[in-house]
Enzyme design. Structure first.
Site, mmCIF file in Angstrom:
data_model
loop_
_atom_site.group_PDB
_atom_site.id
_atom_site.type_symbol
_atom_site.label_atom_id
_atom_site.label_comp_id
_atom_site.label_asym_id
_atom_site.label_seq_id
_atom_site.Cartn_x
_atom_site.Cartn_y
_atom_site.Cartn_z
ATOM 1 N N HIS A 54 0.853 -1.195 0.000
ATOM 2 C CA HIS A 54 0.000 0.000 0.000
ATOM 3 C C HIS A 54 0.886 1.242 0.000
ATOM 4 C CE1 HIS A 54 -3.858 -1.981 1.833
ATOM 5 N NE2 HIS A 54 -3.354 -2.680 0.825
ATOM 6 N N GLU A 56 1.063 3.823 1.983
ATOM 7 C CA GLU A 56 1.655 4.169 3.271
ATOM 8 C C GLU A 56 2.852 3.277 3.591
ATOM 9 O OE1 GLU A 56 -2.886 4.612 3.709
ATOM 10 O OE2 GLU A 56 -1.559 3.256 2.803
ATOM 11 N N CYS A 84 -6.006 1.895 6.185
ATOM 12 C CA CYS A 84 -6.623 0.646 6.642
ATOM 13 C C CYS A 84 -5.919 0.209 7.927
ATOM 14 C CB CYS A 84 -6.486 -0.430 5.567
ATOM 15 S SG CYS A 84 -4.790 -0.997 5.297
ATOM 16 N N CYS A 87 -2.081 -0.539 7.518
ATOM 17 C CA CYS A 87 -1.264 0.665 7.388
ATOM 18 C C CYS A 87 -1.208 1.446 8.692
ATOM 19 C CB CYS A 87 -1.776 1.521 6.244
ATOM 20 S SG CYS A 87 -1.506 0.740 4.632
#
Length: 151
Positions: A54, A56, A84, A87
């Site tokens: 992801h 992040e 999420c 993260c």
């Protein structure tokens, strides 16, 4: 030159555009420490065959490598979409001081939208959180991406 939260979020949006060019969900992130961008990332889960890739996570990995430390004390993470759970966990472990996000994620966002992980008393670190920075711009790139996928 001192940058504003909106200026930094525009740079994160540029990172999201990179994900879009790879047909990834267009989310981008940057990490800023002492006014300097030390990390950048965008979603690359499909491209990297990695469910943890992801924006992040990629920005945190990039920043940690750039400064030679997995602790990012004093750093701010700017991301175009509310994080999420995975993260958010990485943000905590990296000891990022502040989290600034653009669009709210009412399905999987954990900083106020679907749940409020930051209000749980089970973590040894909690970043300052600010949502809705350039929300319209951050939401639009996602809406257009998913609309195109459906067509």
């Amino acid at each position: 030159m001192v940058q504003t939260a909106q200026d930094y979020m525009r740079i994160a949006i540029n990172e999201a555009q990179k994900a879009l060019l790879m047909s990834e969900v267009p989310v981008g992130a940057i990490i800023v420490l002492d006014g300097e961008i030390i990390g950048r990332g965008c979603n690359e889960s499909i491209h990297q065959f990695d469910p943890t890739s992801h924006a992040e996570i990629n920005a945190i990995r990039n920043a940690a490598e750039n400064i030679g430390n997995y602790r990012l004390n004093g750093a701010s993470l700017y991301v175009t979409l509310e994080p999420c759970a995975m993260c958010y966990g990485a943000i905590i472990h990296a000891r990022i001081s502040s989290l600034i996000f653009g669009a709210y994620d009412y399905k999987t966002g954990v900083c106020g939208s679907s749940i409020k992980l930051h209000e749980q008393n089970c973590f040894n670190h909690t970043p300052e959180i600010r949502g809705g920075v350039l929300e319209r711009e951050c939401s639009l790139i996602l809406k257009e991406f998913f609309q195109e996928k459906r067509n």
